[in-house]
Design a protein around this motif. Structure first.
Motif, mmCIF file in Angstrom:
data_model
loop_
_atom_site.group_PDB
_atom_site.id
_atom_site.type_symbol
_atom_site.label_atom_id
_atom_site.label_comp_id
_atom_site.label_asym_id
_atom_site.label_seq_id
_atom_site.Cartn_x
_atom_site.Cartn_y
_atom_site.Cartn_z
ATOM 1 N N UNK A 51 0.826 -1.202 0.000
ATOM 2 C CA UNK A 51 0.000 0.000 0.000
ATOM 3 C C UNK A 51 0.862 1.255 0.000
ATOM 4 N N UNK A 52 1.955 1.223 0.729
ATOM 5 C CA UNK A 52 2.856 2.378 0.751
ATOM 6 C C UNK A 52 3.540 2.562 -0.605
ATOM 7 N N UNK A 53 3.828 1.443 -1.295
ATOM 8 C CA UNK A 53 4.418 1.566 -2.634
ATOM 9 C C UNK A 53 3.446 2.235 -3.606
ATOM 10 N N UNK A 54 2.155 2.094 -3.341
ATOM 11 C CA UNK A 54 1.155 2.755 -4.172
ATOM 12 C C UNK A 54 0.968 4.217 -3.773
ATOM 13 N N UNK A 55 1.696 4.654 -2.751
ATOM 14 C CA UNK A 55 1.637 6.051 -2.346
ATOM 15 C C UNK A 55 0.698 6.357 -1.207
ATOM 16 N N UNK A 56 0.107 5.327 -0.595
ATOM 17 C CA UNK A 56 -0.827 5.554 0.495
ATOM 18 C C UNK A 56 -0.079 5.849 1.787
ATOM 19 N N UNK A 57 -0.472 6.908 2.473
ATOM 20 C CA UNK A 57 0.065 7.200 3.792
ATOM 21 C C UNK A 57 -0.651 6.357 4.817
ATOM 22 N N UNK A 58 -0.033 5.285 5.276
ATOM 23 C CA UNK A 58 -0.679 4.330 6.168
ATOM 24 C C UNK A 58 0.286 3.912 7.266
ATOM 25 N N UNK A 59 -0.229 3.780 8.476
ATOM 26 C CA UNK A 59 0.569 3.299 9.607
ATOM 27 C C UNK A 59 -0.251 2.286 10.391
ATOM 28 N N UNK A 60 0.445 1.480 11.180
ATOM 29 C CA UNK A 60 -0.216 0.548 12.085
ATOM 30 C C UNK A 60 -0.251 1.143 13.486
ATOM 31 N N UNK A 61 -1.025 0.499 14.345
ATOM 32 C CA UNK A 61 -1.092 0.878 15.756
ATOM 33 C C UNK A 61 -1.337 -0.377 16.565
ATOM 34 N N UNK A 62 -0.405 -0.711 17.454
ATOM 35 C CA UNK A 62 -0.585 -1.881 18.291
ATOM 36 C C UNK A 62 0.615 -2.801 18.270
ATOM 37 N N UNK A 63 0.545 -3.902 19.034
ATOM 38 C CA UNK A 63 1.683 -4.805 19.198
ATOM 39 C C UNK A 63 1.713 -5.914 18.159
ATOM 40 N N UNK A 64 2.755 -6.744 18.240
ATOM 41 C CA UNK A 64 2.795 -7.996 17.496
ATOM 42 C C UNK A 64 3.170 -7.885 16.042
ATOM 43 N N UNK A 65 3.738 -6.742 15.626
ATOM 44 C CA UNK A 65 4.111 -6.561 14.226
ATOM 45 C C UNK A 65 5.600 -6.293 14.100
ATOM 46 N N UNK A 66 6.208 -6.592 12.960
ATOM 47 C CA UNK A 66 7.648 -6.372 12.778
ATOM 48 C C UNK A 66 8.027 -4.904 12.960
ATOM 49 N N UNK A 67 9.259 -4.702 13.393
ATOM 50 C CA UNK A 67 9.739 -3.340 13.653
ATOM 51 C C UNK A 67 9.824 -2.489 12.396
ATOM 52 N N UNK A 68 9.936 -3.136 11.221
ATOM 53 C CA UNK A 68 10.122 -2.335 10.008
ATOM 54 C C UNK A 68 8.818 -1.799 9.420
ATOM 55 N N UNK A 69 7.678 -2.191 9.997
ATOM 56 C CA UNK A 69 6.424 -1.604 9.529
ATOM 57 C C UNK A 69 6.257 -0.203 10.110
ATOM 58 N N UNK A 70 5.731 0.735 9.343
ATOM 59 C CA UNK A 70 5.518 2.090 9.875
ATOM 60 C C UNK A 70 4.430 2.073 10.945
ATOM 61 N N UNK A 71 4.706 2.677 12.087
ATOM 62 C CA UNK A 71 3.782 2.624 13.216
ATOM 63 C C UNK A 71 3.588 4.012 13.808
#
Length: 350
Positions: free
Chosen positions: A32-52
């Protein structure tokens, strides 16, 4: 901790343990980010390299993003829907609520109420959509066809594993009754004595409550004298090479939400035999990329597997066709692009 001015989608993830939803989020957000979408996650249990974003940034959601009148809160679980409702309706944050449903069962009254409060709903399959009582869009999950790919080196062959035989058949996922691990083991005990060129591997987490279930399966295997040919791998660090080493993948679930593993297998040029749980029947092309049998029907499952064990060349051809099928119909960019349409509709809705 990125600034939120250009963030238009929040993808909450309110679960620490790995799950199918986790796998979806981990694969989808980078696309989704490669398509240009500004998106982040919120919460635990995800890899450190995901935007949060962090919990301390929640007050920033009162401020509208630069490019839209609101943001999309994209929930995939009940607790995430509830949080979105509280943020939008109680705290009056400028949010539009989107829910993706993979469940293939009648929803409880509480879940139906949560869903009724959403601004838009996505179903991951036609079957899951049939249980929704609201308007929805069907967007099937995709797979990263670069991460899951056919074998390219000697490490992608059975010889690299040190296991006996010429061909591998595998079953991956949590070891439990719901996943049908016992059906797979029973089929292997029945079939492998007739097909000496084949070895079976099982990979997946065994939780404390399912340890007795797994121990009984191992005892049955030992009693059949097949401990060297039906092998529990445990949880492996990277499952992708194992898909490439397989000639046949089996997904015998009795119950499933969506179920990504057949896509992962087919993307790796591996033929599939699956139950009709989850979305499996919408992923596999019968007698072209594999076979689909009724969930819980042991005899049909065993016979479908036996056809490929008896004819490995057909399994190899089905795997090749499976790769083509996934590339043409289930590349991750298709899912991301379809979600973009939904997001844009919500963001344009003042």
């Amino acid at each position: 901790m990125p600034p939120l001015d250009d963030i238009t989608v929040i993808a909450p993830h309110f679960k620490r343990r790995l799950s199918g939803v986790t796998s979806t989020v981990v694969q989808l957000i980078p696309e989704q980010r490669r398509l240009g979408r500004g998106i982040v996650t919120l919460g635990p249990g995800l890899p450190d390299d995901l935007p949060k974003m962090t919990w301390s940034q929640l007050p920033a959601l009162w401020r509208r993003p630069r490019s839209a009148a609101n943001r999309v809160w994209h929930a995939r679980r009940n607790n995430e829907m509830l949080a979105g409702i509280l943020l939008r309706d109680v705290l009056r944050m400028p949010l539009k609520l989107l829910f993706t449903s993979a469940a293939q069962r009648h929803h409880t009254g509480y879940t139906r109420w949560l869903i009724s409060r959403m601004d838009a709903v996505v179903a991951t399959s036609a079957r899951s959509g049939s249980f929704l009582k609201v308007a929805h869009t069907v967007i099937r999950h995709g797979i990263d066809i670069d991460r899951f790919h056919p074998g390219e080196s000697a490490d992608d062959a059975i010889a690299a594993t040190g296991l006996p035989g010429k061909y591998l058949v595998g079953c991956f996922g949590r070891v439990r009754h719901q996943k049908g691990t016992d059906l797979f083991v029973r089929a292997m005990i029945d079939l492998l004595p007739r097909y000496p060129d084949w070895t079976a591997v099982i990979s997946g987490r065994i939780t404390a409550e399912n340890q007795g279930f797994a121990d009984q399966l191992k005892a049955d295997i030992a009693l059949a004298g097949l401990s060297s040919r039906i092998v529990f791998l445990g949880e492996v660090d990277d499952i992708r090479p194992w898909y490439r080493r397989l000639t046949l993948y089996v997904a015998p679930s009795r119950n499933e939400g969506f179920g990504l593993t057949p896509l992962e297998a087919m993307a790796s040029a591996t033929a599939c035999v699956a139950s009709d749980a989850g979305a499996y029947a919408e992923l596999i092309v019968e007698d072209i990329t594999g076979k689909v049998v009724p969930a819980g029907d042991y005899a049909r499952l065993r016979d479908a597997i036996a056809g490929y064990l008896a004819n490995p060349a057909e399994a190899i051809e089905a795997g090749s066709r499976g790769r083509t099928h996934v590339v043409e119909n289930f590349a991750l960019v298709r899912e991301a692009s379809a979600l973009e349409t939904v997001y844009n509709g919500l963001l344009d809705d003042k």
